[in-house]
Write a protein that holds these residues in place. Structure first.
Motif, PDB file in Angstrom:
ATOM      1  N   LEU A  41     -19.327  32.385  62.861  1.00  0.00           N
ATOM      2  CA  LEU A  41     -18.851  32.854  61.561  1.00  0.00           C
ATOM      3  C   LEU A  41     -19.758  33.942  61.012  1.00  0.00           C
ATOM      4  O   LEU A  41     -19.309  34.974  60.517  1.00  0.00           O
ATOM      5  N   PHE A  42     -21.067  33.747  61.132  1.00  0.00           N
ATOM      6  CA  PHE A  42     -22.011  34.701  60.561  1.00  0.00           C
ATOM      7  C   PHE A  42     -22.223  35.918  61.460  1.00  0.00           C
ATOM      8  O   PHE A  42     -22.592  36.980  60.979  1.00  0.00           O
ATOM      9  N   ARG A  58     -17.897  37.685  61.707  1.00  0.00           N
ATOM     10  CA  ARG A  58     -16.954  37.827  60.598  1.00  0.00           C
ATOM     11  C   ARG A  58     -17.492  38.758  59.515  1.00  0.00           C
ATOM     12  O   ARG A  58     -18.698  38.824  59.283  1.00  0.00           O
ATOM     13  N   SER A 104      -8.833  35.072  55.713  1.00  0.00           N
ATOM     14  CA  SER A 104      -9.945  34.623  56.547  1.00  0.00           C
ATOM     15  C   SER A 104      -9.901  35.204  57.952  1.00  0.00           C
ATOM     16  O   SER A 104     -10.918  35.286  58.623  1.00  0.00           O
ATOM     17  N   TRP A 154     -14.026  23.521  61.740  1.00  0.00           N
ATOM     18  CA  TRP A 154     -15.007  23.974  60.753  1.00  0.00           C
ATOM     19  C   TRP A 154     -15.565  22.832  59.910  1.00  0.00           C
ATOM     20  O   TRP A 154     -16.471  23.028  59.103  1.00  0.00           O
ATOM     21  N   ARG A 191     -15.789  35.594  55.782  1.00  0.00           N
ATOM     22  CA  ARG A 191     -16.684  34.440  55.651  1.00  0.00           C
ATOM     23  C   ARG A 191     -16.455  33.736  54.317  1.00  0.00           C
ATOM     24  O   ARG A 191     -16.428  32.505  54.247  1.00  0.00           O
ATOM     25  N   GLN A 201     -15.113  29.861  53.842  1.00  0.00           N
ATOM     26  CA  GLN A 201     -15.878  28.842  53.129  1.00  0.00           C
ATOM     27  C   GLN A 201     -15.059  28.230  52.000  1.00  0.00           C
ATOM     28  O   GLN A 201     -15.150  27.025  51.737  1.00  0.00           O
ATOM     29  N   TYR A 207      -8.954  33.984  60.729  1.00  0.00           N
ATOM     30  CA  TYR A 207      -9.671  33.061  61.599  1.00  0.00           C
ATOM     31  C   TYR A 207      -9.343  33.228  63.073  1.00  0.00           C
ATOM     32  O   TYR A 207     -10.079  32.795  63.949  1.00  0.00           O
ATOM     33  N   VAL A 230     -22.265  31.233  52.145  1.00  0.00           N
ATOM     34  CA  VAL A 230     -21.689  32.423  52.780  1.00  0.00           C
ATOM     35  C   VAL A 230     -22.782  33.312  53.381  1.00  0.00           C
ATOM     36  O   VAL A 230     -22.545  34.078  54.308  1.00  0.00           O
ATOM     37  N   ASN A 247     -19.725  27.743  63.091  1.00  0.00           N
ATOM     38  CA  ASN A 247     -20.437  28.298  61.941  1.00  0.00           C
ATOM     39  C   ASN A 247     -21.382  29.426  62.358  1.00  0.00           C
ATOM     40  O   ASN A 247     -21.555  30.397  61.616  1.00  0.00           O
TER      41      ASN A 247
END
Length: 235
Positions: free
Chosen positions: A149-150, A153, A232, A12, A158, A162, A234, A193, A146
């Motif tokens: 991520l959007f 998540r 998170s 990340w 998110r 961050q 992840y 975010v 990234n």
């Protein structure tokens, strides 16, 4: 507290070690000979999306946000660059316009290197050339993560991610002390975010109630990194 073993920060974040670290003396001197130093105040624009590049920028001290213009005049922050990182070199290498904008998050000292000088140094330094190619490859991994991520998540995940990444950015001298202060505005955090500023304020209150963070003005302290990593999700 270190997040080594808790969270794959390298997926990340760009490598924290400077591209100039342990560079042979002659290559390092060649790079430095073309630099001109400038001090930027907080919030100053370094370059704008769509402008033609005349050179690249090496961050000696401070933090810089890279962002895209968003619908309605807002911003989408795509990355926060730290001391030791180069910015603006993608456009210089591709001979295209800047694909994003860059502005300081705090007072910063940044070296400018003309496009011609930068390309000349790369031609003369195979080690620097190889490092830059490796960096470009790593950046691709970071930006792919990234993007996912959007798209994959939740907002809370998110937000937690961050905060984890920013925690690494705001370490003092690479320290792994338990409480690390993030000095960032709520609007910049919202732009990272991809949510409204009001949602950032709400999430901070929730995370504070859960013992994950503390706040004082714009400063945020990470209190429980283990639980933040868990939040998170992840995996």
């Amino acid at each position: 507290m270190s997040i080594s073993g808790l969270f794959p920060i390298e997926k990340w974040n760009f490598k924290s070690q400077s591209i100039l670290h342990d560079l042979p003396a002659e290559d390092h001197a060649l790079f430095l000979s073309h630099q001109s130093e400038q001090t930027y105040g907080k919030g100053e624009i370094i370059f704008r999306e769509g402008a033609l590049p005349t050179g690249i920028f090496y961050i000696k001290r401070g933090k810089v946000k890279k962002y895209k213009a968003a619908y309605g005049g807002g911003q989408q922050i795509i990355y926060v660059a730290n001391a030791g990182e180069l910015i603006g070199y993608h456009a210089a290498l591709s001979e295209e316009r800047f694909p994003d904008s860059a502005a300081t998050l705090e007072e910063s000292v940044i070296d400018f290197i003309s496009k011609e000088a930068f390309l000349s140094v790369l031609e003369q330094s195979p080690i620097l050339n190889a490092r830059l190619l490796k960096l470009l490859s790593h950046e691709f991994t970071v930006f792919v993560n990234n993007l996912t991520l959007f798209s994959q998540r939740s907002v809370r995940e998110r937000f937690a991610l961050q905060l984890i990444v920013l925690r690494e950015k705001y370490k003092e001298g690479g320290s792994d002390e338990q409480e690390i202060s993030l000095n960032i505005s709520r609007i910049d955090l919202a732009n990272m975010v991809g949510i409204a500023q009001e949602n950032v304020i709400r999430l901070l209150k929730e995370f504070k109630a859960e013992g994950l963070v503390e706040t004082d003005g714009r400063k945020i302290w990470i209190k429980d990194i283990k639980q933040l990593v868990k939040k998170s999700n992840y995996h």
